[in-house]
Design an enzyme around this catalytic site. Structure first.
Site, mmCIF file in Angstrom:
data_model
loop_
_atom_site.group_PDB
_atom_site.id
_atom_site.type_symbol
_atom_site.label_atom_id
_atom_site.label_comp_id
_atom_site.label_asym_id
_atom_site.label_seq_id
_atom_site.Cartn_x
_atom_site.Cartn_y
_atom_site.Cartn_z
ATOM 1 N N ASN A 98 0.877 -1.169 0.000
ATOM 2 C CA ASN A 98 0.000 0.000 0.000
ATOM 3 C C ASN A 98 0.915 1.221 0.000
ATOM 4 O O ASN A 98 1.564 1.543 1.006
ATOM 5 C CB ASN A 98 -0.915 0.006 1.231
ATOM 6 C CG ASN A 98 -1.820 1.235 1.267
ATOM 7 O OD1 ASN A 98 -1.364 2.357 0.995
ATOM 8 N ND2 ASN A 98 -3.083 1.049 1.589
ATOM 9 N N GLU B 83 -3.799 2.161 -3.032
ATOM 10 C CA GLU B 83 -3.814 3.601 -2.726
ATOM 11 C C GLU B 83 -2.793 4.360 -3.578
ATOM 12 O O GLU B 83 -2.016 5.157 -3.056
ATOM 13 C CB GLU B 83 -3.607 3.853 -1.231
ATOM 14 C CG GLU B 83 -4.825 3.432 -0.406
ATOM 15 C CD GLU B 83 -4.955 4.209 0.891
ATOM 16 O OE1 GLU B 83 -5.477 5.340 0.854
ATOM 17 O OE2 GLU B 83 -4.550 3.684 1.946
ATOM 18 N N ASP C 174 -4.116 -4.988 0.139
ATOM 19 C CA ASP C 174 -4.455 -4.464 1.453
ATOM 20 C C ASP C 174 -5.860 -4.944 1.754
ATOM 21 O O ASP C 174 -6.826 -4.431 1.197
ATOM 22 C CB ASP C 174 -4.372 -2.932 1.434
ATOM 23 C CG ASP C 174 -4.736 -2.314 2.778
ATOM 24 O OD1 ASP C 174 -5.184 -3.063 3.675
ATOM 25 O OD2 ASP C 174 -4.565 -1.094 2.937
ATOM 26 N N ASN D 148 -7.218 -4.848 4.714
ATOM 27 C CA ASN D 148 -7.730 -4.036 5.822
ATOM 28 C C ASN D 148 -8.352 -4.876 6.942
ATOM 29 O O ASN D 148 -9.230 -4.403 7.675
ATOM 30 C CB ASN D 148 -8.722 -2.974 5.315
ATOM 31 C CG ASN D 148 -8.050 -1.611 5.129
ATOM 32 O OD1 ASN D 148 -7.266 -1.187 5.981
ATOM 33 N ND2 ASN D 148 -8.331 -0.936 4.036
ATOM 34 N N ASP E 225 -2.008 -6.481 5.318
ATOM 35 C CA ASP E 225 -1.676 -6.705 3.904
ATOM 36 C C ASP E 225 -1.302 -8.172 3.737
ATOM 37 O O ASP E 225 -0.555 -8.726 4.547
ATOM 38 C CB ASP E 225 -0.503 -5.806 3.509
ATOM 39 C CG ASP E 225 -0.830 -4.332 3.696
ATOM 40 O OD1 ASP E 225 -1.412 -3.732 2.771
ATOM 41 O OD2 ASP E 225 -0.526 -3.801 4.789
ATOM 42 N N ASP F 224 2.537 4.412 5.370
ATOM 43 C CA ASP F 224 2.179 3.826 6.666
ATOM 44 C C ASP F 224 2.187 2.294 6.597
ATOM 45 O O ASP F 224 2.219 1.638 7.639
ATOM 46 C CB ASP F 224 0.848 4.381 7.188
ATOM 47 C CG ASP F 224 -0.232 4.477 6.114
ATOM 48 O OD1 ASP F 224 0.030 4.145 4.936
ATOM 49 O OD2 ASP F 224 -1.353 4.882 6.462
ATOM 50 N N HIS F 225 2.191 1.758 5.386
ATOM 51 C CA HIS F 225 2.319 0.305 5.197
ATOM 52 C C HIS F 225 3.749 -0.025 4.775
ATOM 53 O O HIS F 225 4.552 0.866 4.519
ATOM 54 C CB HIS F 225 1.371 -0.172 4.099
ATOM 55 C CG HIS F 225 -0.075 0.007 4.417
ATOM 56 N ND1 HIS F 225 -0.932 -1.040 4.614
ATOM 57 C CD2 HIS F 225 -0.827 1.130 4.571
ATOM 58 C CE1 HIS F 225 -2.157 -0.586 4.875
ATOM 59 N NE2 HIS F 225 -2.122 0.731 4.844
#
Lengths: 262, 262
Positions: free
Chosen positions: A9, A36, A148, A150, A220, A249-250
């Site tokens: 991501n 993203e 991802d 989530n 992920d 952030d991933h």
DNA sequence: GTCGACAAGG
DNA sequence: CCTTGTCGAC
């Protein structure tokens, strides 16, 4: 042949195209799934990645979401979508044939809060995804599902399962529907090779020093149908890119497969 | 001793602090005047430049303007301002003693358009600046005035003097008031060493390929009173930083002086 | 914390 | 063209 796959991501491909190029040049995956990307198709940096030997397939929209598959090999798009359930225009799913392996890349809705409309949408989206798999593929054939999701599937996939149970990303309803998709015919390739907990792919920006304190989530994933999963030789998470100046952030999750032919 | 000075409109010190540190490490000026730092004093990266051996004096405000003086030597602030003429809170002037030389750093108002209020303000601001010099310094003593003057003094200081005459930055009214300040007792140190035209310090972002077509303006200056100007040994513009990835719209102007003592 | 969109300023 | 602040999303 060895077949190396990755998912990331990227939280804006334009903000991080250089770091991705560096990572690809160093790690040379046969395929990488990105989520993203946050870029419209007309602005996707195709030529930039072409220059380092990677082809791109992508589905984007303005500002939000956006998915892409990059590979040094030829890729054939695989048509298909979630139908009525998915909001039109939302770029959350893309699929391609790479080296005779179908690769499905998803950016599952985040879900906001368990009492929100968006959470119900997330559950419905995942439910529709099982139907998508059933319509387009067979669990008896090789198939890769990456992206991802989530959702952290198990208690060992979040840093504080007691406190976090019931939060978005680690909620019984999410586990139920993710298992419903899994039962169609997937295996968690990362979990197969790393049975112990504490391996995360996501650390919330808003939690200070989250990485060094390892306050993360494993949301992920790299999943595969049985005939492919049994050929996997390794899976791991690369956290080095999270130590860079402006990290996502991933971070990257990878797996390798020993394929017979080609 | 050799005394090397520089001026640079940095157009956000936070966006370009790394490039500035690189430039300082390579060029090692004894003092550099910065304009358009665009940062409030509480957020000025003092420690960042301290680490590479530079002390900072600064006067900033939110979003706009902002001036700073950096030096590896000890600096003493010089008090004083333009009085009623300058809008309160506007960070456009800062002065310091460096190696017994008073250094005045200004970011002169840009002026917007010749028929605007802001243009009248620019003229009044420059007029008040002469009074500031007269109140605080003497033309018989060494004094450095550096910064973004936002005026190209002569026809050879703009790429198209015929077309540009009357535009902001190359307007007879600006020339008149800038000469009024000069007559108090300044010499143009850069012009002394580079008598020919076509040397620019600013290229408008909005003019495509402005740098390679050299469609620039010389609006950043190093001026000195006679006793200091006669000790200058060289002056030049460094355009290399304008070829970087995210350049400022201005670039560095430098001068060197052979000082007697210390 | 970090992103993209937007509007304002140069 | 580039930066800033503000906003909403995650």
């Amino acid at each position: 042949m060895n077949f190396k796959v990755a998912s990331f991501n990227i939280n804006s491909i334009r903000a991080r195209q250089e770091m991705l190029a560096n990572w690809l040049t160093k790690n040379k995956p046969d395929v990488i799934c990105l989520q993203e990307t946050k870029v419209m198709d007309k602005d996707f940096p195709v030529e930039y990645f072409q220059e380092i030997g990677y082809n791109s397939l992508f589905k984007g929209q303005k500002s939000y979401n956006g998915v892409a598959i990059l590979s040094p090999h030829p890729m054939t798009p695989i048509a298909g979508d979630l139908g009525d359930v998915a909001e039109p225009g939302e770029a959350r799913l893309i699929a391609a044939m790479v080296k005779d392996i179908p690769v499905v890349n998803t950016y599952v809705p985040q879900g906001q809060a368990p009492d929100s409309e968006k959470f119900a949408y997330k559950l419905a989206w995942l439910k529709a995804l099982r139907d998508y798999f059933a319509r387009n593929f067979s669990p008896d054939q090789p198939l890769l599902w990456m992206g991802d999701f989530n959702v952290a599937p198990e208690p060992i996939d979040v840093h504080d399962p007691k406190r976090l149970l019931g939060h978005v990303g680690f909620h019984p309803e999410e586990h139920k529907v993710l298992n419903y998709v899994k039962e169609w015919g997937f295996q968690d390739v990362f979990r197969k090779h790393q049975p112990e907990g504490g391996h995360f792919t996501f650390w919330d920006y808003r939690i200070r020093q989250g990485l060094v304190r390892n306050l993360g989530w494993r949301i992920d994933h790299i999943w595969a149908t049985a005939p492919l999963a049994e050929k996997s030789t390794n899976a791991w998470i690369d956290i080095e890119p999270r130590r860079l100046a402006k990290p996502s952030d991933h971070t990257f999750i990878l797996a390798e497969f020993a394929l017979s032919a080609n």
